[in-house]
Design a protein around this motif. Structure first.
Motif, short mmCIF file in Angstrom:
data_model
loop_
_atom_site.label_atom_id
_atom_site.label_comp_id
_atom_site.label_asym_id
_atom_site.label_seq_id
_atom_site.Cartn_x
_atom_site.Cartn_y
_atom_site.Cartn_z
N PRO A 49 -26.31 16.62 -24.36
CA PRO A 49 -27.37 15.72 -24.82
C PRO A 49 -27.20 15.25 -26.25
O PRO A 49 -27.90 14.33 -26.69
N ALA A 50 -26.27 15.86 -26.99
CA ALA A 50 -26.05 15.47 -28.39
C ALA A 50 -24.99 14.38 -28.53
O ALA A 50 -24.66 13.98 -29.65
N ASN A 51 -24.45 13.91 -27.41
CA ASN A 51 -23.39 12.91 -27.46
C ASN A 51 -23.62 11.85 -26.38
O ASN A 51 -24.27 12.12 -25.36
N PRO A 52 -23.10 10.63 -26.60
CA PRO A 52 -23.20 9.62 -25.54
C PRO A 52 -22.46 10.09 -24.30
O PRO A 52 -21.60 10.99 -24.38
N PRO A 233 -35.18 -2.99 -20.16
CA PRO A 233 -35.70 -1.63 -19.96
C PRO A 233 -34.60 -0.60 -19.75
O PRO A 233 -33.59 -0.87 -19.08
N ASN A 234 -34.77 0.56 -20.34
CA ASN A 234 -33.90 1.72 -20.11
C ASN A 234 -32.44 1.48 -20.48
O ASN A 234 -31.53 2.14 -19.95
N VAL A 235 -32.18 0.57 -21.39
CA VAL A 235 -30.79 0.25 -21.70
C VAL A 235 -30.18 1.30 -22.63
O VAL A 235 -30.84 1.84 -23.52
N ALA A 236 -28.92 1.61 -22.38
CA ALA A 236 -28.17 2.55 -23.24
C ALA A 236 -27.61 1.81 -24.44
O ALA A 236 -27.31 0.61 -24.37
N TYR A 237 -27.44 2.54 -25.53
CA TYR A 237 -26.80 1.98 -26.71
C TYR A 237 -25.31 2.31 -26.68
O TYR A 237 -24.87 3.26 -26.04
N SER A 238 -24.56 1.52 -27.41
CA SER A 238 -23.09 1.58 -27.39
C SER A 238 -22.58 2.39 -28.58
O SER A 238 -23.02 2.18 -29.72
N TYR A 239 -21.62 3.29 -28.31
CA TYR A 239 -21.09 4.16 -29.37
C TYR A 239 -19.56 4.21 -29.36
O TYR A 239 -18.94 4.25 -28.30
N ASN A 240 -19.02 4.22 -30.55
CA ASN A 240 -17.60 4.44 -30.72
C ASN A 240 -17.38 5.92 -31.03
O ASN A 240 -18.00 6.47 -31.95
N VAL A 241 -16.52 6.56 -30.25
CA VAL A 241 -16.25 7.99 -30.42
C VAL A 241 -14.78 8.16 -30.76
O VAL A 241 -13.90 7.72 -30.02
N SER A 242 -14.52 8.80 -31.88
CA SER A 242 -13.14 9.03 -32.32
C SER A 242 -13.06 10.37 -33.04
O SER A 242 -14.06 11.08 -33.17
N GLY A 245 -15.56 10.95 -35.69
CA GLY A 245 -16.96 11.16 -35.35
C GLY A 245 -17.50 10.06 -34.45
O GLY A 245 -16.74 9.27 -33.88
N THR A 246 -18.81 10.00 -34.34
CA THR A 246 -19.48 9.04 -33.47
C THR A 246 -20.27 8.05 -34.32
O THR A 246 -20.98 8.44 -35.25
N SER A 348 -16.82 5.06 -26.13
CA SER A 348 -15.57 4.31 -26.11
C SER A 348 -14.38 5.12 -25.62
O SER A 348 -13.37 4.54 -25.22
N ASP A 349 -14.48 6.44 -25.64
CA ASP A 349 -13.33 7.27 -25.26
C ASP A 349 -13.38 7.71 -23.80
O ASP A 349 -12.57 8.55 -23.38
N PHE A 350 -14.30 7.17 -23.01
CA PHE A 350 -14.43 7.61 -21.63
C PHE A 350 -13.42 6.89 -20.74
O PHE A 350 -13.32 5.66 -20.74
#
Length: 565
Positions: A49-52, A233-242, A245-246, A348-350
């Motif tokens: 829960p602490a990460n996308p 509604p209920n949209v996720a936000y976008s994250y870059n993971v490297s 960090g995030t 982004s790393d998925f």
């Protein structure tokens, strides 16, 4: 390219021509079987829960057997991803665009061999006829509009509207290659297809998709994003993971056709089921969706019509994925098993493609057609094999790799960066570039032969070919960099760069970028790695004076810049 055809009506003979539409109210579905346990084990690392994270849905034998979310949709407000979370589907949107075009063809309002210049007169400056089929099949030769925007000064998180994008495409006067000559993935082609839908249907693209696809299928949580400020509604936000960090990965695009659809895993399963149910569409529409484009030389485009056709472990699969900002998507169907996997992620790393195929292996391992491809045997490359890989390879104009053998280790150096990576071997002729991004290179040359090309592999998303090239040494001591200075303007991009010599380096300056250092790698030719000036080839007049330049980058070649002063 390898091609295996699949005919939809063949399902009737197998007794599998049916589908199940998930209920309107999406619910978490837990598979208590051993297959479900294996799927949970595969996805467990994203259960944080602490990460996308991601949302996943699996349909097996026409029943939703697995459906849930992992990780956070919004880190700043501690919102978890659930089966109801909406994500940007990126290039998976192309599947809906292809369906819309196929529907208009079926209705007789459009023909696949129509010249797009006649439908969209603003494109009249394009030099050759370009058909609707060639846009669908990624054989148009159009320059990549994202690269053109980068060359023109757009930053990654800038606002880009559909009108701005179309204006950029309409100003182009040349192509990367003649239509039907090659296969080259094209977002530009699908952006134009959205304009074609609007022109032929006399409706906005988002309204047409809502009327023809989303509303009839009950895809109530799916929209086309034409306004970045609209509430979803209920949209996720976008994250870059490297490794650093995030961070947020801002998406301000208002472009459609090639991208733009926001959806949920439950809605994607309704869409997937429609390929069997045909609640919208008919046999001819879906037959058009299955057609594969062919180049003039006979090469088949597996990327045609918004879905890739491939055989995986004996199973005939249809799939497409997408990536934009931090969003990743993938929809995979195995029609003969009435099986589907939908994955949507905001990190982004998925590896969406690799995960989808791994879940398919779990659930269809006991399918009669399943035949696990044996792991190829391999051993560490010998010194002579490593030597056979050495050389310069060009992926795109100016994107040159220097590959060498240094004390029994393969070295990889992007030309002009000063960086050098030592690559670990991961298979026969295969070496890892970036494991987090699923990037590798592969050599397929026969023993005793020098490699003439290298495959640049992007996990299960596909591969590109870089051909061996010659880099002509440039004597930098005698090179007169002042010859190349001045202001250069592009009519097609409506932008200009100033070239100056800064601390002994030819440097490109633009109003919106930091300085771009250029390295000489051939006579009158420079490269600016990682920029929109991947290759700059200066042009001279009969007296030898520099009068302009041809600028190229990934999937956009030979854009003309004229020297102003």
């Amino acid at each position: 390219m390898r091609f295996v055809g699949w005919v939809l009506c063949g399902l009737i003979a197998t007794g599998l021509c049916f589908g199940v539409v998930p209920t309107a109210e999406a619910q978490e579905v837990t598979d208590a079987s051993a297959k479900g346990d294996a799927a949970r084990d595969l996805l467990a690392k994203w259960d944080d829960p602490a990460n996308p994270g991601l949302a996943v849905a699996i349909v097996a034998d026409g029943q939703t057997v697995f459906q849930r979310g992992y990780g956070a949709a919004d880190l700043e407000h501690d919102v978890a991803i659930s089966e109801k979370t909406a994500f940007h589907a990126a290039s998976l949107s192309k599947q809906f665009t292809a369906f819309a075009i196929s529907t208009l063809v079926d209705e007789g309002r459009l023909n696949l061999d129509d010249d797009v210049r006649e439908i969209l007169p603003d494109l009249s400056a394009l030099p050759e006829k370009m058909t609707i089929a060639q846009l669908l099949d990624h054989t148009s030769g159009l320059r990549e509009v994202g690269t053109l925007l980068l060359m023109a000064g757009w930053l990654e998180d800038d606002i880009v509207t559909q009108d701005q994008q179309f204006s950029m495409i309409a100003r182009q006067r040349d192509l990367n290659f003649s239509p039907a000559e090659q296969i080259e993935y094209s977002n530009t082609g699908y952006a134009l297809l959205a304009k074609v839908v609007e022109k032929v249907s006399d409706q906005a693209f988002d309204a047409y998709l809502e009327q023809v696809i989303f509303a009839p299928l009950g895809m109530d949580n799916t929209v086309v994003q034409t306004n970045r400020s609209a509430l979803v509604p209920n949209v996720a936000y976008s994250y870059n993971v490297s490794r650093r960090g995030t961070s947020k990965s801002i998406l301000n695009r208002e472009i459609v056709g090639s991208t733009g659809v926001i959806t949920t895993i439950a809605d994607l399963m309704k869409w997937s089921a429609n390929f069997n149910l045909m609640t919208v569409g008919n046999e001819r529409v879906f037959a058009l969706m299955e057609q594969r484009g062919v180049t003039a030389s006979g090469e088949v485009s597996l990327l045609s019509r918004g879905q890739e056709s491939r055989v995986h472990n004996g199973l005939e699969t249809w799939s497409h994925g997408g990536r934009i900002a931090g969003f990743r998507s993938f929809l995979l169907r195995v029609p003969d098993a009435n099986f589907s996997v939908a994955l949507l992620s905001n990190r982004s790393d998925f590896d969406a493609a690799g995960t989808a195929f791994a879940l398919t292996d779990i659930y269809l391992a006991d399918n009669a057609d399943f035949e696990k491809a044996p792991e190829p045997e391999w051993s560490e490359a010998t010194q002579s094999e490593l030597d056979s890989y050495a050389g310069y390879y060009e992926l795109f104009p100016g994107a040159v790799f220097d590959i060498s053998n240094a004390e029994g280790k393969l070295q990889f150096s992007p030309y002009g960066t000063g960086q050098q990576l030592t690559l670990a071997q991961s298979g026969k002729g295969e070496f890892v570039l970036n494991s987090a991004s699923q990037l590798s290179i592969r050599f397929d040359n026969e023993p005793g032969e020098q490699a003439q090309e290298v495959k640049y592999v992007i996990g299960l998303n596909g591969e590109l070919t870089a051909h061996k090239t010659t880099v002509t040494p440039v004597d930098t001591e005698t090179l007169n960099l002042q010859e190349f200075t001045g202001v250069f303007f592009s009519e097609e991009l409506q932008t200009q760069y100033e070239f100056r010599v800064v601390e002994g380096t030819l440097t490109a300056l633009h109003l919106r970028f930091g300085p771009i250092a250029l390295s000489a790698f051939a006579p009158d030719t420079f490269t600016g790695p990682g920029s929109g000036l991947q290759e700059v080839v200066f042009q001279r007049d009969g007296d030898g004076r520099v009068t302009g330049a041809l600028v190229s980058a990934a999937l956009a070649e030979n854009v003309i810049f004229e020297k102003l002063r």
